[in-house]
Design a protein around this motif. Structure first.
Motif, mmCIF file in Angstrom:
data_model
loop_
_atom_site.group_PDB
_atom_site.id
_atom_site.type_symbol
_atom_site.label_atom_id
_atom_site.label_comp_id
_atom_site.label_asym_id
_atom_site.label_seq_id
_atom_site.Cartn_x
_atom_site.Cartn_y
_atom_site.Cartn_z
ATOM 1 N N TYR A 54 0.794 -1.231 0.000
ATOM 2 C CA TYR A 54 0.000 0.000 0.000
ATOM 3 C C TYR A 54 0.829 1.286 0.000
ATOM 4 O O TYR A 54 0.577 2.169 -0.835
ATOM 5 N N PRO A 55 1.805 1.460 0.897
ATOM 6 C CA PRO A 55 2.563 2.722 0.916
ATOM 7 C C PRO A 55 3.252 3.030 -0.413
ATOM 8 O O PRO A 55 3.224 4.170 -0.890
ATOM 9 N N GLY A 56 3.861 2.009 -1.017
ATOM 10 C CA GLY A 56 4.545 2.207 -2.294
ATOM 11 C C GLY A 56 3.580 2.559 -3.406
ATOM 12 O O GLY A 56 3.844 3.465 -4.210
ATOM 13 N N LEU A 57 2.449 1.854 -3.450
ATOM 14 C CA LEU A 57 1.442 2.133 -4.475
ATOM 15 C C LEU A 57 0.848 3.528 -4.288
ATOM 16 O O LEU A 57 0.611 4.249 -5.268
ATOM 17 N N SER A 58 0.629 3.909 -3.039
ATOM 18 C CA SER A 58 0.054 5.217 -2.733
ATOM 19 C C SER A 58 0.999 6.334 -3.175
ATOM 20 O O SER A 58 0.562 7.330 -3.775
ATOM 21 N N LYS A 59 2.279 6.178 -2.900
ATOM 22 C CA LYS A 59 3.269 7.169 -3.302
ATOM 23 C C LYS A 59 3.359 7.253 -4.820
ATOM 24 O O LYS A 59 3.410 8.345 -5.405
ATOM 25 N N GLN A 60 3.354 6.090 -5.467
ATOM 26 C CA GLN A 60 3.427 6.040 -6.927
ATOM 27 C C GLN A 60 2.208 6.713 -7.551
ATOM 28 O O GLN A 60 2.333 7.455 -8.536
ATOM 29 N N LYS A 162 -7.790 0.928 -3.746
ATOM 30 C CA LYS A 162 -9.149 0.800 -3.222
ATOM 31 C C LYS A 162 -9.451 -0.632 -2.794
ATOM 32 O O LYS A 162 -10.165 -0.858 -1.803
ATOM 33 N N THR A 163 -8.904 -1.596 -3.538
ATOM 34 C CA THR A 163 -9.108 -2.996 -3.171
ATOM 35 C C THR A 163 -8.467 -3.294 -1.822
ATOM 36 O O THR A 163 -9.077 -3.933 -0.953
ATOM 37 N N ILE A 164 -7.240 -2.816 -1.636
ATOM 38 C CA ILE A 164 -6.536 -3.021 -0.362
ATOM 39 C C ILE A 164 -7.280 -2.315 0.768
ATOM 40 O O ILE A 164 -7.458 -2.869 1.859
ATOM 41 N N GLU A 165 -7.737 -1.089 0.506
ATOM 42 C CA GLU A 165 -8.477 -0.328 1.513
ATOM 43 C C GLU A 165 -9.775 -1.042 1.897
ATOM 44 O O GLU A 165 -10.135 -1.110 3.073
#
Length: 202
Positions: A54-60, A162-165
């Motif tokens: 999640y953190p990496g995807l969010s930053k990207q 959104k899937t992870i959330e």
């Protein structure tokens, strides 16, 4: 008749008081649900921050969004300028005549018309003008396609986030908490409507 009227007033007052008591109970439950929701969201955010992806995807996703917005601004500015310049070219009847004739600078004249076209082209500096015209008409579309492709990649990233959330929210029962809060909110609105109706009748 007087007794009946007094009784109606008393009943209305009692009904209003009962509704106000219910409203206080509902407000208390709503406050507790809001607190439960906030505490659950805090736990969810901590879980997401420790997630492997999640953190990496969010930053990207944030970086991609910022880049797309910058590219879109540049595209809009270039497109506006290009349309203005293209309009100028289209008003040039001689230039557009050569464009519509599909005139080739290096083509060998085969007729008198071809020779005249070549002569006119040299006068109006057609070679450079056509190069600029082609650039102005082709680049905006290419840039737009690149932006659209970047947007599609961003949409895919957002979908993953959104899937992870959603999965993390389910893990801690967030949807149920929100649903219960919404139901209590509707119940509160219904009570308020009843209170308002009784006040009008009274």
């Amino acid at each position: 008749r007087r007794k009946t009227l007094d009784q109606l007033i008393l009943d209305t007052r009692n009904s209003t008081e009962n509704l106000k008591d219910k409203l206080e109970e509902v407000d208390d439950v709503l406050n507790k649900k809001a607190q439960e929701r906030d505490e659950t969201l805090k736990i969810i955010n901590e879980d997401l921050s420790n997630n492997d992806f999640y953190p990496g995807l969010s930053k990207q996703a944030a970086q991609s969004k910022e880049k797309i917005e910058q590219n879109q601004k540049s595209y809009d500015a270039f497109k506006t300028d290009a349309e203005r310049k293209i309009s100028g070219y289209k008003k040039d009847k001689v230039f557009m005549y050569l464009v519509n004739r599909n005139f080739k600078e290096n083509g060998k004249p085969k007729s008198l018309v071809d020779k005249l076209d070549k002569w006119v082209a040299s006068i109006v500096n057609y070679k450079e003008a056509k190069k600029d015209y082609d650039f102005l008409t082709s680049i905006p579309g290419a840039v737009k396609r690149e932006i659209d492709a970047s947007q599609q990649k961003l949409d895919d990233l957002v979908s993953q986030l959104k899937t992870i959330e959603s999965e993390t929210g389910e893990k801690y029962g967030l949807p149920k908490i929100i649903e219960e809060g919404n139901n209590m909110g509707k119940k509160r609105q219904s009570i308020l409507s009843d209170v308002e109706r009784l006040d009008k009748d009274y």
